[in-house]
Design an enzyme around this catalytic site. Structure first.
Site, short mmCIF file in Angstrom:
data_model
loop_
_atom_site.label_atom_id
_atom_site.label_comp_id
_atom_site.label_asym_id
_atom_site.label_seq_id
_atom_site.Cartn_x
_atom_site.Cartn_y
_atom_site.Cartn_z
N ASN A 3 46.52 -4.28 -22.38
CA ASN A 3 45.57 -3.64 -21.48
C ASN A 3 44.82 -2.54 -22.11
O ASN A 3 43.68 -2.49 -21.97
CB ASN A 3 46.45 -3.14 -20.12
CG ASN A 3 45.66 -2.12 -19.31
OD1 ASN A 3 45.55 -0.96 -19.35
ND2 ASN A 3 44.87 -2.83 -18.45
N THR A 51 42.80 3.48 -18.89
CA THR A 51 43.47 4.28 -19.97
C THR A 51 42.37 3.88 -21.30
O THR A 51 42.01 4.91 -22.00
CB THR A 51 44.85 3.56 -20.34
OG1 THR A 51 45.49 3.48 -18.98
CG2 THR A 51 45.55 4.36 -21.49
N GLN A 100 55.20 12.16 -20.40
CA GLN A 100 54.21 12.12 -19.15
C GLN A 100 54.33 13.33 -18.30
O GLN A 100 53.14 13.53 -17.80
CB GLN A 100 55.16 10.84 -18.26
CG GLN A 100 54.23 10.44 -17.30
CD GLN A 100 53.32 9.22 -17.61
OE1 GLN A 100 53.66 8.39 -18.29
NE2 GLN A 100 52.24 9.58 -17.02
N GLY A 123 52.29 0.50 -14.14
CA GLY A 123 52.45 -0.50 -15.44
C GLY A 123 52.46 0.24 -16.51
O GLY A 123 52.49 1.37 -16.61
N ASP A 124 52.77 -0.39 -17.53
CA ASP A 124 53.06 -0.15 -18.93
C ASP A 124 53.26 -1.43 -19.80
O ASP A 124 52.84 -2.36 -19.35
CB ASP A 124 54.22 0.92 -19.22
CG ASP A 124 54.17 1.51 -20.41
OD1 ASP A 124 53.28 2.50 -20.85
OD2 ASP A 124 54.97 1.36 -21.51
N LYS A 158 59.31 7.80 -15.61
CA LYS A 158 59.14 6.82 -16.37
C LYS A 158 60.25 5.85 -16.11
O LYS A 158 61.21 6.25 -15.72
CB LYS A 158 58.88 7.15 -17.83
CG LYS A 158 58.37 5.90 -18.81
CD LYS A 158 56.77 6.17 -18.63
CE LYS A 158 56.25 4.74 -19.27
NZ LYS A 158 54.66 5.04 -19.51
N LYS A 171 51.61 15.15 -19.89
CA LYS A 171 50.44 14.33 -19.54
C LYS A 171 49.88 14.39 -18.31
O LYS A 171 48.51 15.01 -18.02
CB LYS A 171 50.52 13.00 -19.73
CG LYS A 171 49.46 12.01 -19.98
CD LYS A 171 49.53 10.61 -20.05
CE LYS A 171 50.58 10.39 -21.16
NZ LYS A 171 50.61 8.94 -21.40
N LYS A 220 55.61 10.52 -11.48
CA LYS A 220 54.70 9.57 -11.60
C LYS A 220 54.83 9.10 -13.18
O LYS A 220 54.61 9.85 -13.91
CB LYS A 220 53.32 10.19 -11.21
CG LYS A 220 52.10 9.35 -11.58
CD LYS A 220 51.88 8.67 -10.15
CE LYS A 220 50.92 7.32 -10.40
NZ LYS A 220 51.81 6.10 -10.87
#
Ligand code: NDP
Length: 447
Positions: free
Chosen positions: A243, A211, A113, A167-168, A128, A116, A92
């Protein structure tokens, strides 16, 4: 650098194998330094080569993305997906579209990630992806064609129980929707294969805000525990205007802070009366324009060239929410000299190693990215749960869960930091707390 021969050898070998990957090596170095005390207490990790296995991605896919622009000309970009670690759940992690994207950046993001996602306490492994495609200045139809081409390769590597992108940087609701549409078309399947979707086709309320909101929940909890204070009455600087930055600004303001500066990759705006977020949203979300425009529209606001200079603005709380290595040692020294009490990372690895260490040494509340910005992926995890159950929760329900998760992340990282003898060292705390669960799962599953 290291006290343990084993950890030193792991790092030396990693450098030899990944020579030019500076961002990846930077992230790995920080993690290895933090894990050293844990490794010393667990000799079985060396026997089973756990660190080597943890640092090597399970899979790394690189592919070409060919698409046509509005003039009918062919364009070629490079796409990536790293499936870093699946010990505790399906891979993920987000997808980034930015010209700076390369293997090193994708691997650093995937490694971070993994820890995290473990910290969120939800069952998600680390992944990622991204492309060196630059969305700036592209028309809506060019974005659509690129996203479709990108997914035409990516679809074969992902799935709702295998790997769930989101997204990123450069990938928001619009891009996720185009990618989701293409996946559905190819597979003839309506599943929760991406998160950050639109609300009309399986997206979760509060994912867009998650976030930034989560960052502020984490920061507030850290301020209360470590300094017996909170956002109320504090001056705040938020870098970026995407964002994460926009919703960090919104929540910091709701919690009683005053955000006086924001930036984009060209420069920053300073508004002593407090940034008017509606103007920022209009410029960045609707018009997709430059932040300099803010100073033309709001009386009393100033625009300054050079995004890194935002750290010269005096503040109590700094929330770097733009990109990696945007805050270096000089900036850290300036912030501390100007009286900053907390720096919490909304972006991934925005502080250089030296800057992060400087904050901890100076007893600044420092929230490392993998803990402080985990609210986005945590809410993506909640979106996956809603999709699997074919239902959707209210904004308040999701927001309450997010708040609970962020407070817990802080508590777990803090407890480990205290165990290691420095309650301000949330870098070590977060790395150990995140690693423990992944490590247990890897050991239990054998090779
Ligand atoms: P967006 O694309 O929405 O916004 C990115 C912002 O950062 C823009 O203001 C952009 O300015 C600025 N920026 C990008 N590159 C640079 C650069 N090289 N120098 C200075 N500024 C730059 O991305 P997000 O807000 O989603 O992501 C921001 C950070 O947060 C990233 O590090 C991401 O990995 C991290 N993150 C995001 C999550 C999410 O849920 N979206 C979750 C967890 C972490 P410009 O408009 O000029 O390009």
């Amino acid at each position: 650098m290291f006290k343990t021969k084993y950890v030193e050898k792991v790092y030396t070998d990693l450098v030899a194998k990944n020579k030019n990957e500076t961002e990846f090596l930077q992230a790995a170095l920080e993690i290895l330094e933090s894990l050293e005390p844990y490794v010393q207490k667990h000799p079985e990790l060396e026997q089973k080569k756990l660190l080597e296995r943890f640092l090597e991605p399970e899979r790394f896919v690189q592919f070409k993305v060919v698409w046509t622009d509005d003039k009918g000309e062919f364009q070629v970009n490079r796409g990536y997906r790293v499936q870093y670690n699946s010990a505790i759940g399906p891979y993920k992690g987000g997808i980034r579209f930015h010209p700076s994207v390369n293997a090193s950046i994708i691997k650093f993001l995937g490694l971070e990630q993994t820890l995290k996602n473990s910290l969120t306490s939800l069952p998600m492994g680390g992944g990622k992806g991204g492309s060196d495609f630059d969305p700036k200045g592209k028309s809506d139809t060019e974005i659509m064609r690129f996203c479709q081409s990108f997914m035409t390769e990516l679809y074969r590597h992902i799935g709702p129980d295998t790997d769930v992108p989101a997204g990123d940087i450069g990938v928001g609701a619009r891009e996720v929707a185009y990618m989701f549409g293409q996946y559905k078309r190819i597979k003839n399947e309506f599943t929760g294969v991406l998160t950050g979707k639109g609300l009309s086709f399986g997206g979760s309320l509060a994912r867009k805000e998650a976030t930034g909101y989560g960052l502020c929940y984490f920061t507030n909890e850290a301020l209360k525990t470590l300094l017996n204070t909170d956002f109320n009455g504090k001056t705040v600087v938020v870098s970026g205007s995407g964002n994460v930055a926009i919703y960090a600004n919104q929540k910091a303001t709701q919690l009683g802070g005053k955000v006086v500066a924001m930036s984009d990759s060209n420069g920053y705006v300073y508004d002593p009366n407090g940034i008017d977020l509606d103007v920022i949203k209009q410029i960045k979300e609707v018009e997709r324009g430059r932040i300099s425009e803010y100073a033309n529209r709001v009386k009393g606001a100033e625009y300054h060239e050079g995004s890194k200079n935002i750290w010269n603005v005096k503040c109590d709380i700094a929330l770097p929410c733009a990109t990696q290595n945007e805050l270096d040692l000089d900036a850290a020294k300036t912030l501390v000299k100007n009286g900053v009490i907390a720096v919490c990372e909304g972006a991934n690895m925005p502080s250089t190693l030296e800057a992060a260490k400087y904050f901890v040494e100076n007893k600044v509340v420092f929230g490392p990215a993998k803990a402080a910005n985990a609210g986005g992926v945590a809410t993506s995890g909640l979106e996956m749960t809603q999709n699997s159950n074919r239902l959707s929760w209210s904004f308040e329900e999701v927001d309450a869960k997010l708040q609970g998760i962020m407070v817990n992340i802080f508590k777990n990282a803090h407890a480990k930091a205290v165990e290691q003898g420095n309650k301000f060292d949330l870098i070590t705390g977060a790395n150990i707390a995140g690693f423990e669960k992944v490590c247990d799962a890897m050991l239990a599953q054998g090779i």
